[in-house]
Structure formats: structure tokens, C-alpha cells
Scaffold this active site. Sequence first.
Site, mmCIF file in Angstrom:
data_model
loop_
_atom_site.group_PDB
_atom_site.id
_atom_site.type_symbol
_atom_site.label_atom_id
_atom_site.label_comp_id
_atom_site.label_asym_id
_atom_site.label_seq_id
_atom_site.Cartn_x
_atom_site.Cartn_y
_atom_site.Cartn_z
ATOM 1 C CG ASP A 203 -10.288 -5.900 -5.033
ATOM 2 O OD1 ASP A 203 -10.108 -6.952 -5.674
ATOM 3 O OD2 ASP A 203 -9.805 -5.687 -3.906
ATOM 4 C CB SER B 286 -4.099 -8.290 -0.453
ATOM 5 O OG SER B 286 -4.613 -9.290 -1.302
ATOM 6 C CG HIS C 93 -6.466 -6.600 -5.104
ATOM 7 N ND1 HIS C 93 -7.196 -6.761 -3.957
ATOM 8 C CD2 HIS C 93 -5.306 -7.270 -4.907
ATOM 9 C CE1 HIS C 93 -6.520 -7.496 -3.096
ATOM 10 N NE2 HIS C 93 -5.358 -7.812 -3.646
#
Length: 297
Positions: A239, A144, A269
Amino acid sequence: MPFSPRIQARAIQLLLGRMMARVHEDLRFTDIPKHTEALRVETSAGPVNCTVYRPTAVSEGLAPVYVNFHGGGFVIGRPEQDDHICRYIAATADCVVVNVDYAVAPQRQFPVPVTQAYDVTAWVSAHGPACDWDGSRIAVGGHSAGANLTAAVCRMARDRGTFTPLLQIIDSAPLDQLADPSTKQSLIAKPLLTPQLMRIFTAAYVPDPADRDHPLVSPGLADDLAGLPPALVITAENDRLRDEGDAYVKALEAAGVPVTHRVFEGVDHYFTHTGPVPEGKEAIDLMATTLRNALSA
């Protein structure tokens, strides 16, 4: 009167920080022993604490090294959320792992986290024998926000010619922080990342909108990708960040960068931390296997 982005970000730190550190119990790899030590690296943006993970097996010569950057929207500073990944990679890829506790917003904004990430990686590369690892065989990766920092570190390393990562791992990265989050779609009704949460993260980390198309902030908007290290790019089907990850793969390939790309179906995610467990384990093993091959070539 709405709260400022700074106050909103601090609230997220307090409310979500502990939750982010939790990993699905079946993804914790509790059977893998933990061999760690503390490391403090002085950088041009202040000292940075790191955790060093040593491989379980003792091999001849110095082991290669992998530098890891955790996620959290540039706001949540919880490197321990990646403990399971760091332990698995150290044991499976037979490399040293340096897990970096970089500074986060709103206390420290862009470019501080990027500067710290780069300086730590350069230090790790330059201080191999003294720290009992091979700094010439180095890779970098993250999840991320940490994957965004990974892309930035690799750009800076290329431009400065200081060290050459053998691999970059980009897992579910925010690569375009200029686009409005409401334009980033998901295939499911309630994905983990909401537009409001993403706006808070971006406003806290990059408060000046004029900086949001900077290549160290939005690597996916850069048009000079040639010469970057080989990449493993992981995206999650559901995501909101999937499209920009997929687009980055195509841009890297067009620039002649070797890329391994895997889209994990049916997951959102942060699935490498929260599950589903089979897909999470498969993604983490893919990271470790790709690292082992890259660092031993």
C-alpha cells in the site's frame, strides 16, 4: 482546460461508487445472519444515517458497542461496503456495531465529516441504555479514510473528555495529507492508489492547502499523541499508505500509547474487501478478536 477537483471528485463518485460497494464473494461471510436496524443521529453538522448491527448471541446485560467508519477517500459514500466486516464483528466480538454514513466531499468538505463522526460517536456513548447497548464500553475504527476519521475522533474525545474509547482500529489510513502523493511509494508496479487519485481525494476533502497539516486532517503529523486510546494498526505491505501507517505506530508507541501493529505481507490497499481472501479474513478476524478482548476487559 483541466476539470476542477470538484468535478473530478463527482466523476469518481459516479464511476467508482458502485465498484467500491462490491466485496470479494469469499469475504462476504454469507453464513453470518444479518440483524440490523436503521438509526438517525442529529449532529451539529446535520443528520447522519447509521446502520446498527446486533450480535447473534443474546448475552446477559448490555453489549458493548463499536462505531465503524467506511473508506472511500472521503469522496465515496458507500457504508454498505463494510457490511461484511460489521456482521463479522457483531457476531464474533459479541458487540453492537454502528456503521456510520457520514457526509462526503465534494458536497461536504472538512471539517464536516470529522464533526459528524465525532458527534455520532459521542451520541452513541451517551445513549447506551435507551438503545440497548453499553455506551461506557465503546470502541471506534475504520478503513482507509474511515481510519483517518477514527484517529480524529479519538483526538477530539481525548481533548474534550467526553468519552473514552477502549480501542481504536486504524486500517490502511491516510495519515499525512500534506505530503505530495507522488512521494508515497509502493513495492508493486501498479498499486490500487495512484497519485492522481489521491490528489483528487485530498483536493475535494480539504480544498484549502493550509488545512492539510491540521491534526484532524493529518493525524500522523501531530506531535501530541499521549493519552490516546490503545490502538490496533493494520498496514498492507504494498500500500502507498503503508509508510505513514508504520510511522504512526512508532509515534504512538513513543507517546506511551499501547499499540498492536500488524503488517500484512503481499497485499495492497483495501485487501479486507477485495482480497486475497486468506489475508482479508485474517485481518478482519484480528479486528474482531482484538475488539472482543478490549471490550470485555
